[in-house]
Design a protein around this motif. Structure first.
Motif, PDB file in Angstrom:
ATOM      1  N   ILE A  63       5.497   6.624 -10.776  1.00 34.32           N
ATOM      2  CA  ILE A  63       5.885   7.432  -9.607  1.00 34.32           C
ATOM      3  C   ILE A  63       7.207   6.960  -8.991  1.00 34.32           C
ATOM      4  N   VAL A  64       7.709   5.814  -9.424  1.00 31.44           N
ATOM      5  CA  VAL A  64       8.950   5.293  -8.836  1.00 31.44           C
ATOM      6  C   VAL A  64      10.129   6.211  -9.134  1.00 31.44           C
ATOM      7  N   LEU A  84       0.839  -1.210   0.000  1.00 32.51           N
ATOM      8  CA  LEU A  84       0.000   0.000   0.000  1.00 32.51           C
ATOM      9  C   LEU A  84       0.876   1.263   0.000  1.00 32.51           C
ATOM     10  N   LYS A  85       1.956   1.216   0.795  1.00 36.72           N
ATOM     11  CA  LYS A  85       2.846   2.383   0.881  1.00 36.72           C
ATOM     12  C   LYS A  85       3.611   2.606  -0.417  1.00 36.72           C
ATOM     13  N   HIS A  86       3.809   1.561  -1.200  1.00 34.41           N
ATOM     14  CA  HIS A  86       4.431   1.736  -2.516  1.00 34.41           C
ATOM     15  C   HIS A  86       3.474   2.439  -3.487  1.00 34.41           C
ATOM     16  N   ILE A  87       2.176   2.146  -3.331  1.00 34.30           N
ATOM     17  CA  ILE A  87       1.187   2.731  -4.260  1.00 34.30           C
ATOM     18  C   ILE A  87       1.125   4.249  -4.110  1.00 34.30           C
ATOM     19  N   ILE A  88       1.351   4.741  -2.892  1.00 29.91           N
ATOM     20  CA  ILE A  88       1.293   6.202  -2.670  1.00 29.91           C
ATOM     21  C   ILE A  88       2.697   6.819  -2.623  1.00 29.91           C
ATOM     22  N   GLN A 136      10.039   3.287  -1.616  1.00 24.83           N
ATOM     23  CA  GLN A 136      10.596   3.113  -2.961  1.00 24.83           C
ATOM     24  C   GLN A 136      10.913   1.631  -3.176  1.00 24.83           C
ATOM     25  N   PRO A 137      10.468   1.039  -4.290  1.00 25.96           N
ATOM     26  CA  PRO A 137      10.777  -0.383  -4.519  1.00 25.96           C
ATOM     27  C   PRO A 137      12.219  -0.583  -4.945  1.00 25.96           C
ATOM     28  N   ASP A 138      12.684  -1.826  -4.807  1.00 23.52           N
ATOM     29  CA  ASP A 138      14.024  -2.164  -5.313  1.00 23.52           C
ATOM     30  C   ASP A 138      13.980  -2.292  -6.833  1.00 23.52           C
TER      31      ASP A 138
END
Lengths: 267, 243
Positions: free
Chosen positions: B65-66, B44-48, B52-54
């Motif tokens: 948004i990444v 969920l925190k990645h969606i907003i 930040q993803p690896d």
């Protein structure tokens, strides 16, 4: 240039951690200064922080300034009396209070009271997800939390320093004249002769830097604190320790630089 | 439209999400379920953009948004409202100040207009007249309602709920579910609800994503999930511990 091997070695040591922290606080300071320079911060928040940092620190600063001035007057008198230079006591106190003791002791007292409070408040906000909530409300934590505290601290600490200088000199005058029996006219005249605007100016310039250090270290420690009550406690302690050490180290270099500038300018 | 592509995230040596992909259309109400510690809140925190993803991409209305920095993300986040597990109310502010926060920061309204919007939003979440209370005076359910009011007052397109019924009794949980449905229907928002409350999942979702073993294990309607004969899905739906 550091080799990759050397950098890997440093990464696991306290030196590496210290360098990473220094880098992060520098980036945070750059972000805060850039944000503050747009003047888009809330005046209301800045005023509240000036009240919190400035007004609420007055008792601490007044007591510290007064007793520092008093003990400095007494100690200087006891030494100067041996060489019949009693009337130079206030001159020494005045120069010390304006250019060194006033700004440094005020900053250390404010770092203890305000730096800890800033780190604890922001750290608690971090562990209770209030900072994430700010971000989801399209608000940059630097704009909302750091900039008002930085601006307020840069305004409040110099004002507190001036207060400390005045109280310190007044208290030393009372001790020197009332208790130690120094001639008031000569003491006053010597004080005015040997201390000047430039001493006050040096003290004020230093206090601007110290105000910035207190706010930035407090905010950085709060924003980067680890999860849990222990993390907030550690952030609070580190904010006070690191800002105090930074103030003392900066004081040495600022003294050298500012005195050198005064010599160059013939002040 | 929200699209997550091949998302990967690890914390240290611990992988949390591996190759997670899905797509959510505008107006959908999607429930993300999975075991505690399985990475639902992280997703969920990645969606907003709070994490930040690896690797991988998160597209909001076709914008990745990444690659954005924190300041660029602020613009995208104005499309979102988020309700936190612990409500995350600003404890130095009153209920009214909490709810009005987004309005004061981003919209140029008079105090009277703000007060009117706050009162209307608090009314919508069944908390009329609580404007001057402090968060410390509120119960868990009330705090979540205030959190929801704060998230929806500026009428976002997407509302994210992080375990909205966790820690609440069944009656208050039911009222929160009804509120989520009311917000979805009245404001026509896209809803993403992270929960492990199966009753809540059945009521508020049009679609269920089940996160299992760091991946999306099931992507189906609530009816299909509850009638599934898959052993992993059945174990979670029936709430049976590993033997």
């Amino acid at each position: 240039m550091l080799s990759l091997r050397a950098m890997n070695f440093l990464a696991g040591t306290w030196v590496g951690e210290w360098l990473v922290g220094l880098g992060r606080i520098t980036l945070l300071s750059r972000e805060a200064i850039a944000s503050a320079s747009t003047f888009k911060f809330s005046r209301r928040d800045v005023l509240y922080q000036i009240y919190f940092i400035g007004i609420k620190s007055q008792s601490v600063v007044i007591v510290t300034g007064a007793f520092t001035g008093m003990v400095l007057a007494a100690q200087t008198y006891f030494q100067f009396h041996k060489v019949k230079m009693d009337t130079a006591t206030l001159a020494v106190v005045s120069v010390s209070m304006c250019s060194e003791l006033g700004p440094v002791l005020t900053a250390l007292m404010v770092a203890g009271r305000v730096g800890a409070a800033i780190a604890a408040e922001i750290g608690t906000m971090r562990v209770t997800e209030q900072i994430d909530a700010l971000r989801t409300l399209a608000t940059h934590p630097t704009d909302y939390l750091v900039v008002p505290r930085l601006v307020a601290s840069i305004i409040a600490v110099p004002l507190l320093t001036v207060e400390s200088m005045i109280v310190g000199i007044a208290a030393s005058y009372a001790v020197a004249v009332g208790l130690l029996g120094i001639d008031p006219a000569y003491a006053w005249w010597n004080m005015l002769k040997y201390s000047g605007d430039v001493d006050v100016m040096i003290g004020l310039i230093k206090s601007v830097f110290y105000g910035g250090i207190i706010a930035m270290v407090g905010c950085y420690k709060g924003l980067s604190c680890s999860v849990g009550a222990e993390g907030v406690g550690r952030a609070t302690t580190e904010a006070v320790v690191y800002s105090s050490i930074t103030i003392l180290i900066c004081n040495f270099f600022l003294t050298l630089v500012l005195e050198h500038i005064c010599i160059i300018l013939g002040l | 439209m929200i699209e997550v592509r091949s998302l990967k995230k690890s914390f240290g040596a611990q992988p949390v999400l591996q190759d997670v992909s899905f797509r959510i259309e505008n107006g959908e109400s999607v429930v993300i379920i999975g075991r505690s510690g399985g990475g639902k809140s992280v997703l969920l925190k990645h969606i907003i953009g709070l994490l930040q993803p690896d690797a991988g991409a998160v597209l909001i209305d076709s914008e990745d948004i990444v690659a954005m920095n924190e300041r660029q993300l602020l613009r995208v986040r104005r499309k979102f409202g988020m309700v936190f597990q612990g409500a995350a109310l600003f404890d130095s502010m009153t209920v009214a100040e909490n709810v009005a926060f987004g309005l004061r920061r981003h919209e140029h309204l008079t105090e009277a207009e703000i007060a009117k919007r706050v009162a209307a939003t608090l009314d919508m979440v069944d908390l009329p007249g609580t404007e001057n209370k402090n968060p410390a005076e509120l119960s868990g359910g009330m705090r979540k309602r205030v959190g929801l009011a704060r998230a929806i007052i500026y009428e976002p397109q997407i509302v994210l709920y992080d375990e909205p019924t966790t820690g609440l009794d069944p009656i208050v949980s039911d009222s929160i579910d009804k509120l989520i449905i009311r917000v979805r229907d009245h404001l026509r928002v896209t809803s993403i609800v992270v929960t492990h409350d199966m009753r809540s999942a059945r009521r508020v979702g049009n679609r269920v994503l089940m996160l299992h073993d760091k991946k999306i294990y099931a992507n189906c309607t609530p009816e299909a999930l509850f009638t599934s004969q898959d052993s992993v899905v059945r174990q979670f739906v029936d709430g049976v511990a590993d033997s």
